[in-house]
Scaffold this active site. Structure first.
Site, PDB file in Angstrom:
ATOM      1  N   SER A   9      69.813  66.223  55.956  1.00 19.94           N
ATOM      2  CA  SER A   9      68.947  65.930  54.811  1.00 19.94           C
ATOM      3  C   SER A   9      69.571  66.577  53.573  1.00 19.94           C
ATOM      4  O   SER A   9      69.939  67.758  53.614  1.00 19.94           O
ATOM      5  CB  SER A   9      67.542  66.486  55.039  1.00 19.94           C
ATOM      6  OG  SER A   9      66.913  65.817  56.105  1.00 19.94           O
ATOM      7  N   ALA A 259      70.150  78.981  57.981  1.00 17.21           N
ATOM      8  CA  ALA A 259      69.143  78.048  57.473  1.00 17.21           C
ATOM      9  C   ALA A 259      69.258  77.950  55.965  1.00 17.21           C
ATOM     10  O   ALA A 259      69.558  78.943  55.289  1.00 17.21           O
ATOM     11  CB  ALA A 259      67.737  78.497  57.862  1.00 17.21           C
ATOM     12  N   LYS A 260      69.008  76.770  55.436  1.00 16.21           N
ATOM     13  CA  LYS A 260      69.061  76.582  53.986  1.00 16.21           C
ATOM     14  C   LYS A 260      68.046  77.469  53.277  1.00 16.21           C
ATOM     15  O   LYS A 260      68.335  78.041  52.223  1.00 16.21           O
ATOM     16  CB  LYS A 260      68.771  75.116  53.643  1.00 16.21           C
ATOM     17  CG  LYS A 260      69.839  74.131  54.088  1.00 16.21           C
ATOM     18  CD  LYS A 260      69.386  72.703  53.784  1.00 16.21           C
ATOM     19  CE  LYS A 260      70.350  71.674  54.335  1.00 16.21           C
ATOM     20  NZ  LYS A 260      69.840  70.302  54.178  1.00 16.21           N
ATOM     21  N   ARG A 261      66.868  77.590  53.866  1.00 18.09           N
ATOM     22  CA  ARG A 261      65.810  78.336  53.190  1.00 18.09           C
ATOM     23  C   ARG A 261      66.138  79.812  53.062  1.00 18.09           C
ATOM     24  O   ARG A 261      65.585  80.517  52.215  1.00 18.09           O
ATOM     25  CB  ARG A 261      64.480  78.145  53.922  1.00 18.09           C
ATOM     26  CG  ARG A 261      64.447  78.723  55.327  1.00 18.09           C
ATOM     27  CD  ARG A 261      63.063  78.584  55.948  1.00 18.09           C
ATOM     28  NE  ARG A 261      63.031  79.050  57.319  1.00 18.09           N
ATOM     29  CZ  ARG A 261      63.325  78.306  58.373  1.00 18.09           C
ATOM     30  NH1 ARG A 261      63.662  77.035  58.194  1.00 18.09           N
ATOM     31  NH2 ARG A 261      63.280  78.795  59.598  1.00 18.09           N
ATOM     32  N   ARG A 263      69.117  80.839  52.350  1.00 22.94           N
ATOM     33  CA  ARG A 263      70.286  80.878  51.483  1.00 22.94           C
ATOM     34  C   ARG A 263      71.518  81.382  52.243  1.00 22.94           C
ATOM     35  O   ARG A 263      72.234  82.281  51.785  1.00 22.94           O
ATOM     36  CB  ARG A 263      70.016  81.747  50.259  1.00 22.94           C
ATOM     37  CG  ARG A 263      68.881  81.200  49.389  1.00 22.94           C
ATOM     38  CD  ARG A 263      68.653  82.020  48.144  1.00 22.94           C
ATOM     39  NE  ARG A 263      67.572  81.473  47.340  1.00 22.94           N
ATOM     40  CZ  ARG A 263      67.139  82.021  46.198  1.00 22.94           C
ATOM     41  NH1 ARG A 263      67.701  83.130  45.743  1.00 22.94           N
ATOM     42  NH2 ARG A 263      66.145  81.466  45.523  1.00 22.94           N
TER      43      ARG A 263
END
Length: 286
Positions: A9, A259-261, A263
């Site tokens: 995504s 994880a992207k969240r 960073r």
């Protein structure tokens, strides 16, 4: 022919975990003489951005990955997913739910606790772990007249009735583990669409896997539980069930998964720091 896919995504830059997943699916296809597809899962207009999609293509090219055929962007096929929702609704599989997440969780807390009803969603569990059920007709009519937002939920009761004996036979093959019985009831009546946000992940991913002839879904183990719901949708729609492989998740020095969240360090940053694609591939076991 083995066909795998990588389906990120575009909500942020790719990190080591994404590279590991993409390389795993790519190598499986190439070693089998099969096809490797790239799909951009951008059905969330509030979080997906064109610049992140461009960055994904740049990062994969830097890794040395190639793919077969054009990139499929889910945002360009929303009418196809809407047709799936319409088909399921036409068969009585869906119901409108006007309850908020807080309403659902409060209802779980007040209910007599069975193994499903008591389950609150964990960090990787489906969000909709309850079975709120349809609103009474009079209440639903009043809420519609008010213009209240709602979600379309898949009724497990109606799905079980529609499948009959096939319900108990719901299963999927997990590489390395063999045949696994699907238990979609552990996810509750999941949301498949919202009035104001179109389709949900479960519909788009199963539709596209069937349409694109994906024979092997290779993805992180954080999506293992989602497979149980997706097998049910495949059965209801008459779509084939791929072979699944849910690989391990990479973790950082702090023991937390990338994880992207959080960073996590991105491939862009690694590249800027002088890391070569060959070094990263070797680090990841490729």
């Amino acid at each position: 022919m083995l066909t795998s896919r990588f389906a990120p995504s575009p909500t942020g830059r790719l990190h080591r975990g994404h590279a590991f997943s993409a390389l795993t699916a790519w190598r499986a296809a190439r070693e089998a003489g099969g096809r490797f597809l790239l799909r951009i899962e951008d059905i969330d207009p509030t979080r997906c951005r064109p610049e992140f999609e461009a960055a994904i293509l740049e990062d994969l090219a830097w890794l040395g990955l190639d793919w077969d055929g054009p990139v499929r962007r889910q945002s360009e096929h929303l009418t196809e997913y809407a047709a799936v929702i319409e088909a399921l609704d036409g068969r009585g599989m869906l119901y409108r739910c006007f309850r908020t997440r807080k309403d659902i969780l409060d209802g779980i807390g007040d209910a007599p606790h069975g193994p499903v009803e008591a389950a609150r969603p964990g960090p990787h569990a489906p969000e909709e772990a309850a079975r709120p059920g349809p609103h009474p007709a009079e209440e639903e009519g009043a809420l519609l007249a008010e213009g209240r937002p709602f979600a379309w939920r898949l009724s497990l009761d109606r799905a079980r009735e529609a499948l009959g004996d096939r319900w108990e036979a719901l299963a999927f093959v997990e590489e390395g583990r063999g045949l696994i019985t699907a238990r979609p009831e552990t996810a509750g009546d999941v949301v498949l669409a919202r009035k104001d946000a179109g389709t949900a992940y479960h519909v788009a991913v199963t539709h596209d896997d069937a349409l694109q002839g994906v024979s092997h879904v290779i993805r992180g183990e954080d999506l293992f539980e989602a497979t149980h719901v997706q097998v049910l949708i495949q059965a209801l729609m008459g779509w084939p069930t791929p072979v699944y492989r849910h690989h391990r998740l990479l973790v950082g020095d702090d023991g937390r998964r990338y994880a992207k969240r959080d960073r996590s360090v991105t491939l862009e940053q690694l590249r800027a720091g002088g890391l070569t694609p060959e070094q990263l591939r070797a680090e990841l076991g490729f």
